[in-house]
Design a protein around this motif. Structure first.
Motif, mmCIF file in Angstrom:
data_model
loop_
_atom_site.group_PDB
_atom_site.id
_atom_site.type_symbol
_atom_site.label_atom_id
_atom_site.label_comp_id
_atom_site.label_asym_id
_atom_site.label_seq_id
_atom_site.Cartn_x
_atom_site.Cartn_y
_atom_site.Cartn_z
ATOM 1 N N GLN A 40 -23.029 50.672 -13.911
ATOM 2 C CA GLN A 40 -23.108 49.223 -13.876
ATOM 3 C C GLN A 40 -21.890 48.661 -14.608
ATOM 4 N N PRO A 41 -21.207 47.675 -14.013
ATOM 5 C CA PRO A 41 -20.000 47.134 -14.658
ATOM 6 C C PRO A 41 -20.339 46.450 -15.981
ATOM 7 N N GLN A 42 -19.510 46.758 -17.005
ATOM 8 C CA GLN A 42 -19.704 46.168 -18.320
ATOM 9 C C GLN A 42 -18.435 45.404 -18.700
ATOM 10 N N PRO A 43 -18.567 44.106 -19.014
ATOM 11 C CA PRO A 43 -17.377 43.333 -19.382
ATOM 12 C C PRO A 43 -16.865 43.749 -20.763
ATOM 13 N N GLN A 44 -15.525 43.784 -20.888
ATOM 14 C CA GLN A 44 -14.913 44.106 -22.180
ATOM 15 C C GLN A 44 -14.256 42.851 -22.732
ATOM 16 N N PRO A 45 -14.334 42.650 -24.019
ATOM 17 C CA PRO A 45 -13.657 41.503 -24.610
ATOM 18 C C PRO A 45 -12.143 41.650 -24.442
ATOM 19 N N ALA A 46 -11.465 40.509 -24.282
ATOM 20 C CA ALA A 46 -10.032 40.522 -23.993
ATOM 21 C C ALA A 46 -9.200 40.991 -25.175
ATOM 22 N N GLY A 47 -9.631 40.757 -26.395
ATOM 23 C CA GLY A 47 -8.812 41.076 -27.557
ATOM 24 C C GLY A 47 -8.986 42.488 -28.075
ATOM 25 N N THR A 48 -9.906 43.280 -27.547
ATOM 26 C CA THR A 48 -10.145 44.619 -28.091
ATOM 27 C C THR A 48 -9.199 45.628 -27.473
ATOM 28 N N LYS A 49 -8.803 46.597 -28.312
ATOM 29 C CA LYS A 49 -7.959 47.678 -27.819
ATOM 30 C C LYS A 49 -8.838 48.864 -27.496
ATOM 31 N N GLU A 50 -8.380 49.657 -26.528
ATOM 32 C CA GLU A 50 -9.151 50.838 -26.164
ATOM 33 C C GLU A 50 -9.008 51.900 -27.242
ATOM 34 N N LYS A 51 -10.102 52.589 -27.492
ATOM 35 C CA LYS A 51 -10.050 53.693 -28.435
ATOM 36 C C LYS A 51 -9.390 54.888 -27.758
ATOM 37 N N LEU A 52 -8.863 55.759 -28.572
ATOM 38 C CA LEU A 52 -8.254 56.966 -28.064
ATOM 39 C C LEU A 52 -9.353 57.898 -27.577
ATOM 40 N N SER A 53 -9.278 58.317 -26.328
ATOM 41 C CA SER A 53 -10.336 59.155 -25.786
ATOM 42 C C SER A 53 -9.824 60.575 -25.570
ATOM 43 N N VAL A 54 -10.744 61.444 -25.234
ATOM 44 C CA VAL A 54 -10.400 62.839 -24.972
ATOM 45 C C VAL A 54 -9.424 62.923 -23.813
ATOM 46 N N ARG A 55 -9.611 62.082 -22.874
ATOM 47 C CA ARG A 55 -8.779 62.094 -21.691
ATOM 48 C C ARG A 55 -7.322 61.780 -22.037
ATOM 49 N N GLN A 56 -7.090 60.886 -22.976
ATOM 50 C CA GLN A 56 -5.735 60.520 -23.349
ATOM 51 C C GLN A 56 -5.107 61.543 -24.275
ATOM 52 N N LEU A 57 -5.922 62.286 -25.022
ATOM 53 C CA LEU A 57 -5.385 63.278 -25.932
ATOM 54 C C LEU A 57 -4.854 64.491 -25.196
ATOM 55 N N GLN A 58 -5.508 64.874 -24.132
ATOM 56 C CA GLN A 58 -5.096 66.063 -23.405
ATOM 57 C C GLN A 58 -3.892 65.760 -22.542
ATOM 58 N N LYS A 59 -2.868 66.553 -22.730
ATOM 59 C CA LYS A 59 -1.684 66.432 -21.873
ATOM 60 C C LYS A 59 -1.857 67.413 -20.736
ATOM 61 N N SER A 60 -1.871 66.906 -19.537
ATOM 62 C CA SER A 60 -2.039 67.795 -18.393
ATOM 63 C C SER A 60 -0.664 68.147 -17.845
ATOM 64 N N THR A 61 -0.316 69.393 -17.980
ATOM 65 C CA THR A 61 0.937 69.867 -17.400
ATOM 66 C C THR A 61 0.575 70.534 -16.086
ATOM 67 N N ALA A 62 0.842 69.845 -15.009
ATOM 68 C CA ALA A 62 0.496 70.367 -13.694
ATOM 69 C C ALA A 62 1.467 71.489 -13.336
ATOM 70 N N PRO A 63 0.950 72.624 -12.915
ATOM 71 C CA PRO A 63 1.850 73.711 -12.510
ATOM 72 C C PRO A 63 2.603 73.299 -11.245
ATOM 73 N N PRO A 64 3.769 73.875 -11.018
ATOM 74 C CA PRO A 64 4.522 73.510 -9.814
ATOM 75 C C PRO A 64 3.720 73.856 -8.557
ATOM 76 N N LYS A 65 3.804 72.974 -7.598
ATOM 77 C CA LYS A 65 3.028 73.160 -6.380
ATOM 78 C C LYS A 65 3.574 74.351 -5.593
ATOM 79 N N GLU A 66 2.675 75.209 -5.142
ATOM 80 C CA GLU A 66 3.068 76.393 -4.382
ATOM 81 C C GLU A 66 2.997 76.153 -2.877
#
Length: 183
Positions: A40-66
């Motif tokens: 269900q869509p949840q409105p976010q206040p305009a002045g709040t910053k997003e917290k650092l999530s697990v998704r942003q911490l992980q750097k995905s290094t994609a292997p070269p496409k074969e």
């Protein structure tokens, strides 16, 4: 199951981290309940910053496409051998080999995904478009040069025929053929 946005997935992951940190207090809702609530869509206040999530911490290094992917029938990555580089250079310079036929110029670098193969003639092509064993060549360069040599030989033979006609040798050949027919 409904499609989730990146923000909703981040919220679910953040809550899962908090639940793991509390080591299962027992009263926390399950992941499926959280997913149902987060669809269900949840409105976010305009002045709040997003917290650092697990998704942003992980750097995905994609292997070269074969391969080029399923849309391109998993075409493999180009194997840049010396023969392939030479053949690519010949294809790029095909306007030089036959200047009367204008062809679109190819890019300087070989393609990232390509495949080289051999065309095998079918049984229906036996007389119409089959190459004889003498005409088959081992490389693209040999094939291009042989077709060029054939054109040069036919042109030079045509020039020799025109120059020889009307001369003494042409008249003697004509007489010898006439003698053969009579005798």
């Amino acid at each position: 199951m409904a499609q989730l946005t990146d923000g909703q997935v981040d919220d679910v992951l953040r809550e899962a981290e908090e639940r793991l940190a509390s080591r299962g207090s027992g009263t926390a809702p399950t992941v499926t309940e959280k997913l149902q609530k987060s669809t269900q869509p949840q409105p976010q206040p305009a002045g709040t910053k997003e917290k650092l999530s697990v998704r942003q911490l992980q750097k995905s290094t994609a292997p070269p496409k074969e391969s080029a992917g399923p849309d391109w029938f998993d075409l493999p990555k180009t194997d840049l051998t010396s023969e392939f580089k030479r053949d690519w250079q010949i294809l790029r310079m095909r306007n030089v080999l036959d200047p009367k036929h204008q062809k679109k110029t190819l890019r300087a670098n070989p393609p990232a995904f390509s495949q080289v193969g051999e065309i095998i003639a079918g049984p229906t092509d036996f007389y119409s478009s089959r190459l004889a064993r003498k005409e088959r060549k081992r490389t693209l360069l040999q094939e291009a040069m042989s077709s060029r040599d054939d054109k040069i030989h036919t042109k030079s033979a045509e020039i020799r025929r025109k120059k020889a006609s009307g001369g003494k040798g042409a008249y003697q050949r004509f007489l010898s053929q006439r003698r053969k027919q009579k005798g």
